[in-house]
Write an enzyme that holds these catalytic residues in place. Sequence first.
Site, PDB file in Angstrom:
ATOM      1  N   ARG A  88       0.884  -1.132  -0.038  1.00 46.35           N
ATOM      2  CA  ARG A  88      -0.046  -0.024  -0.040  1.00 46.35           C
ATOM      3  C   ARG A  88       0.933   1.292  -0.101  1.00 46.35           C
ATOM      4  NH1 ARG A  88      -2.601   2.982   4.831  1.00 46.35           N
ATOM      5  NH2 ARG A  88      -4.016   4.797   3.709  1.00 46.35           N
ATOM      6  N   HIS A 133      -3.000  10.962   0.467  1.00 42.68           N
ATOM      7  CA  HIS A 133      -2.410  10.721   1.802  1.00 42.68           C
ATOM      8  C   HIS A 133      -1.841  11.950   2.207  1.00 42.68           C
ATOM      9  CE1 HIS A 133      -0.952   7.438   4.916  1.00 42.68           C
ATOM     10  NE2 HIS A 133      -0.563   8.621   5.347  1.00 42.68           N
ATOM     11  N   GLU A 178      -7.371   8.636   6.152  1.00 42.34           N
ATOM     12  CA  GLU A 178      -7.428   9.246   7.311  1.00 42.34           C
ATOM     13  C   GLU A 178      -8.264  10.698   7.312  1.00 42.34           C
ATOM     14  OE1 GLU A 178      -3.989   9.068   9.772  1.00 42.34           O
ATOM     15  OE2 GLU A 178      -4.131   6.708  10.071  1.00 42.34           O
ATOM     16  N   ASN A 320      -7.332   2.036   9.620  1.00 39.37           N
ATOM     17  CA  ASN A 320      -6.284   2.465  10.392  1.00 39.37           C
ATOM     18  C   ASN A 320      -6.463   2.527  11.766  1.00 39.37           C
ATOM     19  OD1 ASN A 320      -5.241   2.854   7.868  1.00 39.37           O
ATOM     20  ND2 ASN A 320      -4.547   4.835   8.067  1.00 39.37           N
ATOM     21  N   TYR A 322      -4.529   1.972  15.970  1.00 37.72           N
ATOM     22  CA  TYR A 322      -3.213   1.953  16.753  1.00 37.72           C
ATOM     23  C   TYR A 322      -3.558   1.716  18.162  1.00 37.72           C
ATOM     24  CZ  TYR A 322      -0.913   3.493  12.585  1.00 37.72           C
ATOM     25  OH  TYR A 322      -0.179   3.737  11.290  1.00 37.72           O
ATOM     26  N   GLU A 389      -3.647   0.003   8.130  1.00 38.64           N
ATOM     27  CA  GLU A 389      -2.458   0.451   9.117  1.00 38.64           C
ATOM     28  C   GLU A 389      -2.543   0.013  10.348  1.00 38.64           C
ATOM     29  OE1 GLU A 389      -1.259   4.804   9.245  1.00 38.64           O
ATOM     30  OE2 GLU A 389      -1.556   4.856   7.194  1.00 38.64           O
ATOM     31  N   TRP A 432       2.174  -1.038   9.364  1.00 37.59           N
ATOM     32  CA  TRP A 432       2.917   0.370   9.219  1.00 37.59           C
ATOM     33  C   TRP A 432       4.004   0.361  10.236  1.00 37.59           C
ATOM     34  CZ3 TRP A 432       1.685   4.479   6.090  1.00 37.59           C
ATOM     35  CH2 TRP A 432       2.506   5.558   6.288  1.00 37.59           C
TER      36      TRP A 432
END
Length: 487
Positions: A88, A133, A178, A320, A322, A389, A432
């Site tokens: 990606r 992005h 995002e 995405n 985290y 991600e 990521w």
Amino acid sequence: MSVQVPREAGEFLVDTFPKDFVWGCATASYQIEGAWDKDGKGVNIWDTFCHEGGHVENNDTGDVACDSYHKYPEDVKLLKDLGVSHYRFSISWSRILPNGTKSSVNQKGIDYYNRLIDALLEANIQPFVTLYHWDLPQPLQDLGGWPNEALVEHFVDYARVCFESFGDRVKMWLTFNEPYVFCGLGYEYGFHAPGIKDTGRSAYQASRTVIKSHAKTWHLYDDEFRAKQNGKIGITLDSDCFVPKDPNSEADKEAYNTSFEFKLGWFANAIFGEGNFPKLVLDKVAAKSKEQGLSESRLKPFTEEEVKYIKGTFDYLGLNHYTTRLSTPGYKGGEADVCYLADRAVEEETDPAWERAGSEWLYVVPWGLRQLLNDIKTRYNNPPVFVTENGCSDRENAIDDVKRVFYYQSYINQTLKATKQDGCNVKGYFAWSLVDNFEWAMGYAERFGLHFVDFNDPERKRTAKSSAKAYTQIVKENGFKEKPANM
């Protein structure tokens, strides 16, 4: 109701993903390419933001970054060594259209991405391409940037050039990465390019433009390119996992729902849900706007015609993720504040027991990814999801990155549980990041890479970390054939 995941990792699951599960790594153009003014590329908002100084740790810039513009063959080899099936990456709008419009097609920029795509395919790696992005061409920011709905047509024109130039070989597309972040940090708080602080207004307007741009681009692909190119197109949205701080408190449960709708729901509800901003968000912003004496809400809903056009414009969701937050009611500012945080009126906290990574905001909470995938399954009718991600930062510059090894093993295992035990429709996972890179406002101080990059070396030497070896093993086994020794 969604599966309520226990607030701990639980027993490690020894199992494998479905045979067609996609494994990949992710990067972004401004973060790795460098060559900021080479071969006809135009200036973008991150070029401007960095060159102004004072915005980025150590006044770092992406002028050279990982020099992937010149060293992309090395990056392709890193991918091949990892054994992943997909890569990606994002296309730099300014490298393709230097002034942001279709009047300025730059063939040298197109040639670069053709070389990259062809090198990936030769290595049996499929490109998974993000159109945007965060690196908006500066001339379009000069028109007002994303709050200006004129950008819808410019984005669709740009997308058309990409589909025409690369769509014969690219079969997986993402429109945006995002939007919550680049709308919020770019136009609400000013922490990211273009550095605008217009609280409670511009980020909302930008979100309208982005959602309309996404929908129109999806329809363009669906109407004109899908039949001959046989590809798919979606959008990548980011979200923490949110849970009530006190699972037995009704107020905290409401706060959790508010957190979710003001972050993931802000964009997902229009595309994957009802075709409009979440009712909760619209109601809260409208009520606050009325309290502030405004004649209309600062967040304008979409019209009935727009709702029909936007709803269902996806082939998959890129997610995405985290970290995790505990939600409870509250807002520490003033009652008259005009801003997103006052509209939301939720405090999002962390558990003192959670371990923090190298980023101030990133805590290691593996079960959060499983819970978030279940929430998406429940709220949006279980759409196909690619985790586009997921990763862990450090500031130690370690090659033996044991914390990152644990992070990947534990988060991927929670993804496996969501897929095999909970029935979440997860189609793939992208780490990521492939290499340490320019980490936006943190510059090169924080590292997310599976490969260490020596930014003091003009050659930008790459070195595999322990996490690269651990990820290679997971990819090879398509999951876990035994419990890792360190777990």
